[in-house]
Design an enzyme around this catalytic site. Structure first.
Site, PDB file in Angstrom:
ATOM      1  N   LYS A  20      38.910  41.976  31.724  1.00 52.02           N
ATOM      2  CA  LYS A  20      39.445  40.762  32.286  1.00 52.02           C
ATOM      3  C   LYS A  20      37.935  39.928  32.466  1.00 52.02           C
ATOM      4  O   LYS A  20      36.794  40.601  32.472  1.00 52.02           O
ATOM      5  CB  LYS A  20      40.107  40.852  33.632  1.00 52.02           C
ATOM      6  CG  LYS A  20      41.389  41.582  33.455  1.00 52.02           C
ATOM      7  CD  LYS A  20      42.197  41.711  34.520  1.00 52.02           C
ATOM      8  CE  LYS A  20      43.626  42.187  34.333  1.00 52.02           C
ATOM      9  NZ  LYS A  20      44.352  42.300  35.553  1.00 52.02           N
ATOM     10  N   PHE A  66      51.920  35.087  43.285  1.00 54.04           N
ATOM     11  CA  PHE A  66      50.584  35.096  42.708  1.00 54.04           C
ATOM     12  C   PHE A  66      50.519  34.861  41.268  1.00 54.04           C
ATOM     13  O   PHE A  66      49.440  34.489  40.800  1.00 54.04           O
ATOM     14  CB  PHE A  66      50.281  36.617  42.768  1.00 54.04           C
ATOM     15  CG  PHE A  66      51.019  37.675  41.908  1.00 54.04           C
ATOM     16  CD1 PHE A  66      50.820  37.610  40.245  1.00 54.04           C
ATOM     17  CD2 PHE A  66      51.868  38.392  42.462  1.00 54.04           C
ATOM     18  CE1 PHE A  66      51.608  38.638  39.619  1.00 54.04           C
ATOM     19  CE2 PHE A  66      52.677  39.233  41.783  1.00 54.04           C
ATOM     20  CZ  PHE A  66      52.409  39.319  40.445  1.00 54.04           C
ATOM     21  N   ARG A 114      39.393  50.655  38.094  1.00 47.96           N
ATOM     22  CA  ARG A 114      39.733  49.699  38.942  1.00 47.96           C
ATOM     23  C   ARG A 114      39.059  49.603  40.427  1.00 47.96           C
ATOM     24  O   ARG A 114      38.739  48.550  40.938  1.00 47.96           O
ATOM     25  CB  ARG A 114      41.261  49.183  39.262  1.00 47.96           C
ATOM     26  CG  ARG A 114      41.949  48.706  38.104  1.00 47.96           C
ATOM     27  CD  ARG A 114      43.352  48.591  38.076  1.00 47.96           C
ATOM     28  NE  ARG A 114      44.040  47.922  37.060  1.00 47.96           N
ATOM     29  CZ  ARG A 114      45.238  48.071  36.666  1.00 47.96           C
ATOM     30  NH1 ARG A 114      45.938  49.260  37.328  1.00 47.96           N
ATOM     31  NH2 ARG A 114      45.735  47.310  35.661  1.00 47.96           N
ATOM     32  N   HIS A 127      43.217  45.643  32.443  1.00 47.56           N
ATOM     33  CA  HIS A 127      44.604  45.646  32.224  1.00 47.56           C
ATOM     34  C   HIS A 127      45.071  46.813  31.325  1.00 47.56           C
ATOM     35  O   HIS A 127      44.410  47.098  30.496  1.00 47.56           O
ATOM     36  CB  HIS A 127      45.225  44.210  31.461  1.00 47.56           C
ATOM     37  CG  HIS A 127      46.765  44.260  30.952  1.00 47.56           C
ATOM     38  ND1 HIS A 127      47.647  44.251  31.898  1.00 47.56           N
ATOM     39  CD2 HIS A 127      47.148  44.755  30.001  1.00 47.56           C
ATOM     40  CE1 HIS A 127      48.927  44.327  31.095  1.00 47.56           C
ATOM     41  NE2 HIS A 127      48.630  44.567  29.941  1.00 47.56           N
TER      42      HIS A 127
END
Length: 213
Positions: A20, A66, A114, A127
């Site tokens: 990301k 979100f 993560r 992701h």
């Protein structure tokens, strides 16, 4: 009584991985972790998505609280998209990623990607496709020019290996056992290159001078 063991099943999956926008500077480091975890990076590209493209990619999340923040975050800068392949790629990549909330991941899965690279529930660094079906859809989205032909599996994979790999590999392993080199992996790699049946052969033409001599 001799028990017959079932033949091993050969099955390769593909999944989509995204680095990301906020951690693209860690691209090489993350790729090294991916390769050392047994994945093959089949396709890779760096791109920047528009908010509209992000909305389409995350269409299944539309309507959630979100969602606007998610599309804004994912379109805030370049990202790296990769197609990863290995046995059970979808589940192994999800396991490597850890929980989607990076704060929770640091508590429960401190060694997950993560937990290491993410910040919170939104900025969670990476992701991964949640299923084989979603992986196919997401790969087509990020790599529209790629034709997803099925990777040989089961009997097709065994037939391919038996025809093109097994004869040369078995000969190489036999030679390896006879030689017993100090570094068997390097020796075998060199042997396979040297004895590759598909290696181009240089044909020497006899010149007129050589013929007369």
């Amino acid at each position: 009584m001799q028990m017959l063991m079932p033949e091993p099943q050969i099955f390769v999956e593909r999944t989509l991985a995204l680095i990301k926008p906020d951690i693209v500077d860690k691209e090489e480091e993350i790729e090294d972790l991916i390769l050392r975890s047994g994945f093959l990076i089949v396709q890779k590209r760096k791109l920047q998505l528009s908010p509209e493209q992000c909305s389409n990619f995350y269409a299944d999340q539309y309507g959630k609280v979100f969602f606007p923040n998610l599309t804004a975050y994912m379109s805030s800068g370049p990202l790296v998209a990769m197609v990863l392949a290995r046995h059970c790629a979808v589940s192994y990549w999800k396991e490597l990623l850890g929980p989607s909330n990076s704060i929770k991941a640091r508590r429960t899965h401190p060694h997950s990607l993560r937990a290491i690279y993410g910040t919170d529930d939104l900025r969670n660094a990476l992701h991964g496709s949640v299923s084989i079906f979603s992986a196919e859809r997401e790969i087509r989205f990020m790599f529209p020019e790629v034709i997803l032909e099925p990777i040989p599996a089961g009997q097709r994979a065994r037939d391919y290996l038996n025809l093109y790999v097994k004869p040369t590999l078995l000969a190489g392993l036999t030679a390896l056992c006879k030689e017993k080199p100090a570094d068997p992996m390097i020796w075998l790699a060199d042997w396979l290159i040297e004895h590759n049946p598909n290696k181009p052969r240089v044909q020497h033409q006899i010149t007129e001078e050589e013929h007369q001599g």
